[in-house]
Design a protein around this motif. Structure first.
Motif, mmCIF file in Angstrom:
data_model
loop_
_atom_site.group_PDB
_atom_site.id
_atom_site.type_symbol
_atom_site.label_atom_id
_atom_site.label_comp_id
_atom_site.label_asym_id
_atom_site.label_seq_id
_atom_site.Cartn_x
_atom_site.Cartn_y
_atom_site.Cartn_z
ATOM 1 N N PRO A 39 0.850 -1.375 -0.791
ATOM 2 C CA PRO A 39 0.334 -0.499 -0.162
ATOM 3 C C PRO A 39 0.824 0.971 -0.156
ATOM 4 N N ALA A 40 1.800 1.322 0.811
ATOM 5 C CA ALA A 40 2.781 2.405 0.808
ATOM 6 C C ALA A 40 3.148 2.830 -0.441
ATOM 7 N N ASP A 41 3.789 1.140 -1.134
ATOM 8 C CA ASP A 41 4.355 1.776 -3.025
ATOM 9 C C ASP A 41 3.002 2.302 -3.769
ATOM 10 N N VAL A 42 1.907 2.177 -3.578
ATOM 11 C CA VAL A 42 0.434 2.665 -4.098
ATOM 12 C C VAL A 42 0.882 4.039 -3.915
ATOM 13 N N ALA A 43 0.620 5.106 -2.420
ATOM 14 C CA ALA A 43 0.768 5.983 -2.073
ATOM 15 C C ALA A 43 1.733 6.791 -3.146
ATOM 16 N N ALA A 44 2.910 6.145 -3.253
ATOM 17 C CA ALA A 44 4.030 6.892 -3.743
ATOM 18 C C ALA A 44 3.795 6.847 -5.381
ATOM 19 N N ALA A 45 2.771 6.153 -5.799
ATOM 20 C CA ALA A 45 3.159 6.087 -6.888
ATOM 21 C C ALA A 45 2.336 6.737 -7.511
ATOM 22 N N LEU A 46 0.658 7.462 -6.455
ATOM 23 C CA LEU A 46 -0.162 8.407 -6.687
ATOM 24 C C LEU A 46 0.673 9.756 -6.773
ATOM 25 N N ASP A 47 1.235 10.065 -5.615
ATOM 26 C CA ASP A 47 2.612 10.546 -5.765
ATOM 27 C C ASP A 47 3.103 10.832 -7.349
ATOM 28 N N GLU A 48 3.478 10.371 -7.341
ATOM 29 C CA GLU A 48 4.629 10.933 -8.518
ATOM 30 C C GLU A 48 3.910 10.818 -9.861
ATOM 31 N N ASP A 69 -10.011 16.502 -12.610
ATOM 32 C CA ASP A 69 -10.845 15.358 -12.666
ATOM 33 C C ASP A 69 -10.001 14.641 -12.172
ATOM 34 N N SER A 70 -8.477 14.543 -13.247
ATOM 35 C CA SER A 70 -7.293 13.946 -12.458
ATOM 36 C C SER A 70 -7.333 13.587 -11.281
ATOM 37 N N GLU A 71 -6.467 14.968 -10.501
ATOM 38 C CA GLU A 71 -6.604 14.762 -9.070
ATOM 39 C C GLU A 71 -7.961 14.796 -8.104
ATOM 40 N N HIS A 72 -8.844 14.580 -8.263
ATOM 41 C CA HIS A 72 -10.209 14.387 -7.767
ATOM 42 C C HIS A 72 -10.379 12.973 -7.598
ATOM 43 N N GLU A 73 -9.861 12.409 -8.952
ATOM 44 C CA GLU A 73 -9.939 10.704 -9.075
ATOM 45 C C GLU A 73 -8.625 10.075 -8.324
ATOM 46 N N VAL A 74 -8.016 11.206 -8.132
ATOM 47 C CA VAL A 74 -6.595 10.610 -7.106
ATOM 48 C C VAL A 74 -7.032 10.587 -5.402
#
Length: 125
Positions: A39-48, A69-74
């Motif tokens: 899950p931490a990898d997912v959070a970092a990947a979302l940030d990137e 819209d992209s920021e909303h979906e993230v």
């Protein structure tokens, strides 16, 4: 035994879609997210991904509405993954699918979203 170089030829034409082309593979191979995704990898990947989308906007490659819209979906993805409710994890998958539709044509972003989607699907199954 001779050490002649290997020769591979793979031709795709017309409306062919090539998923993988490989002549010789050694080492580990996986499709989608790495098997050890956390899950931490997912959070970092979302940030990137968000940073890349904001840079694309700054360079005129993405319009303001698509970025919003992209920021909303993230955000939906983050909130859903933070929940202990398994139904919310399905929301994260749907949000990433929407995000993929929004930025799939942007170089690199479609691949990043697909990788994230595979990670999240692995976490929720």
């Amino acid at each position: 035994m001779t050490n002649s170089p290997e020769y591979f030829q793979n031709v795709a034409s017309g409306n062919a879609r090539v998923g993988v082309q490989a002549g010789h593979i050694s080492g580990g191979v996986f499709s989608g997210a790495p098997p050890d995704a956390r899950p931490a990898d997912v959070a970092a990947a979302l940030d990137e991904l968000l940073a890349a989308l904001r840079a694309a906007y700054e360079h005129g490659e993405l319009d303001r509405e698509t970025l919003a819209d992209s920021e909303h979906e993230v955000g939906v993805t983050r909130t859903a993954l933070a929940s202990a409710d398994p139904e919310q994890h399905g929301r994260a998958v749907r949000a990433l699918r929407k995000l993929g539709g929004l930025v799939g044509g942007l170089a690199g972003s479609g691949t990043a979203v697909a990788t994230l989607l595979a990670q999240v699907e692995r976490l929720t199954s």
